[in-house]
Design a protein around this motif. Sequence first.
Motif, PDB file in Angstrom:
ATOM      1  N   CYS A 146      73.464 -10.186  69.745  1.00 61.70           N
ATOM      2  CA  CYS A 146      72.590 -11.099  70.471  1.00 61.70           C
ATOM      3  C   CYS A 146      73.253 -12.486  70.453  1.00 61.70           C
ATOM      4  O   CYS A 146      72.863 -13.364  69.686  1.00 61.70           O
ATOM      5  N   ASP A 147      74.279 -12.643  71.281  1.00 63.07           N
ATOM      6  CA  ASP A 147      75.030 -13.895  71.361  1.00 63.07           C
ATOM      7  C   ASP A 147      74.395 -14.735  72.467  1.00 63.07           C
ATOM      8  O   ASP A 147      74.796 -14.671  73.618  1.00 63.07           O
ATOM      9  N   VAL A 148      73.396 -15.512  72.095  1.00 58.94           N
ATOM     10  CA  VAL A 148      72.498 -16.120  73.078  1.00 58.94           C
ATOM     11  C   VAL A 148      73.106 -17.341  73.770  1.00 58.94           C
ATOM     12  O   VAL A 148      73.953 -18.034  73.201  1.00 58.94           O
ATOM     13  N   PRO A 149      72.660 -17.624  75.006  1.00 59.25           N
ATOM     14  CA  PRO A 149      73.044 -18.883  75.658  1.00 59.25           C
ATOM     15  C   PRO A 149      72.574 -20.054  74.797  1.00 59.25           C
ATOM     16  O   PRO A 149      71.491 -20.007  74.213  1.00 59.25           O
ATOM     17  N   CYS A 150      73.376 -21.109  74.732  1.00 54.17           N
ATOM     18  CA  CYS A 150      73.036 -22.226  73.842  1.00 54.17           C
ATOM     19  C   CYS A 150      73.606 -23.529  74.381  1.00 54.17           C
ATOM     20  O   CYS A 150      74.227 -23.556  75.442  1.00 54.17           O
ATOM     21  N   SER A 151      73.429 -24.589  73.623  1.00 55.20           N
ATOM     22  CA  SER A 151      73.927 -25.900  74.037  1.00 55.20           C
ATOM     23  C   SER A 151      75.442 -25.964  74.066  1.00 55.20           C
ATOM     24  O   SER A 151      76.033 -26.760  74.795  1.00 55.20           O
ATOM     25  N   GLY A 152      76.110 -25.155  73.240  1.00 58.06           N
ATOM     26  CA  GLY A 152      77.575 -25.130  73.218  1.00 58.06           C
ATOM     27  C   GLY A 152      78.219 -26.297  72.512  1.00 58.06           C
ATOM     28  O   GLY A 152      79.404 -26.577  72.730  1.00 58.06           O
ATOM     29  N   THR A 153      77.496 -26.957  71.608  1.00 58.96           N
ATOM     30  CA  THR A 153      78.080 -28.132  70.943  1.00 58.96           C
ATOM     31  C   THR A 153      79.220 -27.793  69.991  1.00 58.96           C
ATOM     32  O   THR A 153      79.936 -28.687  69.546  1.00 58.96           O
ATOM     33  N   GLY A 154      79.418 -26.514  69.705  1.00 57.56           N
ATOM     34  CA  GLY A 154      80.560 -26.113  68.890  1.00 57.56           C
ATOM     35  C   GLY A 154      81.827 -25.922  69.693  1.00 57.56           C
ATOM     36  O   GLY A 154      82.880 -25.604  69.133  1.00 57.56           O
ATOM     37  N   THR A 155      81.754 -26.134  71.020  1.00 60.86           N
ATOM     38  CA  THR A 155      82.903 -25.858  71.897  1.00 60.86           C
ATOM     39  C   THR A 155      83.317 -27.074  72.718  1.00 60.86           C
ATOM     40  O   THR A 155      83.848 -26.926  73.813  1.00 60.86           O
ATOM     41  N   ALA A 172      65.955 -23.445  72.252  1.00 62.71           N
ATOM     42  CA  ALA A 172      65.451 -22.650  71.135  1.00 62.71           C
ATOM     43  C   ALA A 172      64.328 -21.717  71.565  1.00 62.71           C
ATOM     44  O   ALA A 172      64.227 -20.578  71.090  1.00 62.71           O
ATOM     45  N   GLU A 173      63.487 -22.185  72.464  1.00 66.42           N
ATOM     46  CA  GLU A 173      62.387 -21.338  72.955  1.00 66.42           C
ATOM     47  C   GLU A 173      62.936 -20.110  73.670  1.00 66.42           C
ATOM     48  O   GLU A 173      62.462 -18.988  73.472  1.00 66.42           O
ATOM     49  N   ARG A 174      63.937 -20.317  74.504  1.00 66.80           N
ATOM     50  CA  ARG A 174      64.561 -19.208  75.226  1.00 66.80           C
ATOM     51  C   ARG A 174      65.295 -18.279  74.254  1.00 66.80           C
ATOM     52  O   ARG A 174      65.231 -17.053  74.374  1.00 66.80           O
ATOM     53  N   GLN A 175      65.988 -18.848  73.288  1.00 71.96           N
ATOM     54  CA  GLN A 175      66.726 -18.045  72.319  1.00 71.96           C
ATOM     55  C   GLN A 175      65.786 -17.166  71.492  1.00 71.96           C
ATOM     56  O   GLN A 175      66.088 -15.990  71.236  1.00 71.96           O
ATOM     57  N   ALA A 176      64.668 -17.730  71.080  1.00 71.37           N
ATOM     58  CA  ALA A 176      63.692 -16.952  70.306  1.00 71.37           C
ATOM     59  C   ALA A 176      63.141 -15.803  71.134  1.00 71.37           C
ATOM     60  O   ALA A 176      62.954 -14.689  70.620  1.00 71.37           O
ATOM     61  N   ALA A 177      62.910 -16.044  72.423  1.00 70.56           N
ATOM     62  CA  ALA A 177      62.397 -14.983  73.297  1.00 70.56           C
ATOM     63  C   ALA A 177      63.419 -13.853  73.438  1.00 70.56           C
ATOM     64  O   ALA A 177      63.063 -12.663  73.429  1.00 70.56           O
ATOM     65  N   ILE A 178      64.700 -14.209  73.552  1.00 73.41           N
ATOM     66  CA  ILE A 178      65.749 -13.186  73.661  1.00 73.41           C
ATOM     67  C   ILE A 178      65.852 -12.399  72.358  1.00 73.41           C
ATOM     68  O   ILE A 178      65.944 -11.158  72.381  1.00 73.41           O
ATOM     69  N   LEU A 179      65.817 -13.084  71.233  1.00 74.98           N
ATOM     70  CA  LEU A 179      65.910 -12.401  69.943  1.00 74.98           C
ATOM     71  C   LEU A 179      64.725 -11.458  69.737  1.00 74.98           C
ATOM     72  O   LEU A 179      64.900 -10.317  69.298  1.00 74.98           O
ATOM     73  N   GLU A 180      63.528 -11.912  70.063  1.00 75.45           N
ATOM     74  CA  GLU A 180      62.345 -11.066  69.921  1.00 75.45           C
ATOM     75  C   GLU A 180      62.440  -9.838  70.820  1.00 75.45           C
ATOM     76  O   GLU A 180      62.110  -8.721  70.404  1.00 75.45           O
ATOM     77  N   GLY A 181      62.894 -10.033  72.064  1.00 79.47           N
ATOM     78  CA  GLY A 181      63.029  -8.907  72.981  1.00 79.47           C
ATOM     79  C   GLY A 181      64.067  -7.907  72.511  1.00 79.47           C
ATOM     80  O   GLY A 181      63.856  -6.691  72.574  1.00 79.47           O
ATOM     81  N   ALA A 182      65.204  -8.415  72.010  1.00 80.23           N
ATOM     82  CA  ALA A 182      66.265  -7.520  71.541  1.00 80.23           C
ATOM     83  C   ALA A 182      65.827  -6.732  70.316  1.00 80.23           C
ATOM     84  O   ALA A 182      66.139  -5.537  70.177  1.00 80.23           O
ATOM     85  N   LEU A 183      65.084  -7.372  69.424  1.00 80.66           N
ATOM     86  CA  LEU A 183      64.641  -6.697  68.197  1.00 80.66           C
ATOM     87  C   LEU A 183      63.743  -5.495  68.493  1.00 80.66           C
ATOM     88  O   LEU A 183      63.698  -4.539  67.716  1.00 80.66           O
ATOM     89  N   LYS A 184      63.048  -5.538  69.603  1.00 73.64           N
ATOM     90  CA  LYS A 184      62.179  -4.426  69.966  1.00 73.64           C
ATOM     91  C   LYS A 184      62.974  -3.176  70.329  1.00 73.64           C
ATOM     92  O   LYS A 184      62.411  -2.086  70.413  1.00 73.64           O
ATOM     93  N   ARG A 185      64.272  -3.347  70.558  1.00 71.06           N
ATOM     94  CA  ARG A 185      65.141  -2.215  70.872  1.00 71.06           C
ATOM     95  C   ARG A 185      66.045  -1.830  69.709  1.00 71.06           C
ATOM     96  O   ARG A 185      66.927  -0.970  69.857  1.00 71.06           O
ATOM     97  N   LEU A 186      65.830  -2.436  68.540  1.00 71.64           N
ATOM     98  CA  LEU A 186      66.653  -2.124  67.369  1.00 71.64           C
ATOM     99  C   LEU A 186      66.084  -0.913  66.634  1.00 71.64           C
ATOM    100  O   LEU A 186      64.907  -0.893  66.276  1.00 71.64           O
ATOM    101  N   ALA A 187      66.916   0.093  66.426  1.00 73.17           N
ATOM    102  CA  ALA A 187      66.477   1.327  65.769  1.00 73.17           C
ATOM    103  C   ALA A 187      66.208   1.072  64.285  1.00 73.17           C
ATOM    104  O   ALA A 187      66.778   0.149  63.689  1.00 73.17           O
TER     105      ALA A 187
END
Length: 448
Positions: free
Chosen positions: A321-330, A350-365
């Motif tokens: 889950c390599d989420v879109p972000c601000s990119g301040t490390g690049t 952060a709001e978008r990232q949390a939504a992606i993480l929550e959605g992905a976790l629902k598919r984790l075995a």
Amino acid sequence: MKKQGVRSTEEGVGGARPVARRPASAGPTASVGAATAKITPARLAAFEILKLVGEGKGHSDELLHSARVDALSPEDRNLTTALVMGVLRWQIALDARVRGLLQRPEQRLAEPVAIALRMGAFQLLHLERIPAHAALSESVELCRAAGEPHATGMVNAVLRKVAAAQRPSVRVFESAVAFAERLGHPRWMVERWVAEYGRDVALKICEADQKEPAQGGMFQDSGGDLPQMDDGSRLVAELAAAAMPAAKRVWDCCAAPGGKTLILARRLRTAEVLASDVSVKRLAQTEARLRRYAYAERVGFAVADAADAKAVEGRFDLILCDVPCSGTGTLAGNPEIRHRLKVEDLARQAERQAAILEGALKRLAPGGRLVYSTCSLEPEECEQVVEAVGKKAGLRRVSVAGLLGELGEQGILLGGVELGSAVRDGALRTLPGVQGCDGFFAVVLERD
């Protein structure tokens, strides 16, 4: 600071041809055409790219690989790239230097005039092989060609002052505000890094951001059938593969541009890998890229928003889950981020990232592992997202220290590479100027 050396296609630099000139004729159109004829193709291309970037109409990397730039000679391409990336890296410092030389420092300059001044000042201060007269005269002509002839006298006068002035020396001790300006970073950003990582590390990050991205020196093998990518980015993918080497189903849920997907496919030879992205265009580009690698033939593709648990079917043993972000490390490779990003953007990210993480976790075995990662240095997008979502999901954190040890034992990491300083509270945290790569955060989460 060591200046960058470039080759140009103007007389006196690189021994190339002199700039062609046309006689000016009457009328504004002819005047602009005459001015353009006095500008080398490299500087004209750089000026137009910087204008587009400033207007939010393109990213520097994409514009520097456009058909127009590709049509330039190799020398001109090099100079165009040096000018664009250099001006974007040093823009804040250049503006501060120029502002102090204006008769009215508070005046707001028209953007074409500001760009012409930045380009001229950058060449005078940072490119040792560019003759001062060329940097100065072509900046004046860029201003004229952009329809700002009234400002040419001011541009000429200010750049002459820049050329004649002594370069400011670095103080024995600088405040965060002082080195932020000197090294071309927004004050608010640097003050956050000082609070999070300490003054000395924040200074190292800023210094690293002003240089060309570091060449890979962390991994045993590079080139050949491996994708070209920053060591920090690759390290995240290698950690993900090491986190679940027996995985049968793998999902890279924010896959574009595909470098990490390739590492997963190369390491997990028997796994079924799904690469998805919310952008149709970016996924198509990713698929085209991956099809050039024989070991990626088992990778499937799907346009999907990972925040929607129904976007894909089934469960996965391993999810990246390599989420879109601000990119301040690049910022070394993506310098314009510092000019676009605002502190209030972090909460939205952060709001978008949390939504992606929550959605992905629902598919984790059950028993599966998920690697959450960003190329951000900001805790709102990293630790705080994991803390908020992980608590609700009841996940267990797996320390990356053991996985890094395994990468060393397997000979994937070069002998002597020490990444103990990159482990922070069990998570990976690389920092520009400290680990010699982009800034990445990664944490491994396990479902019971």
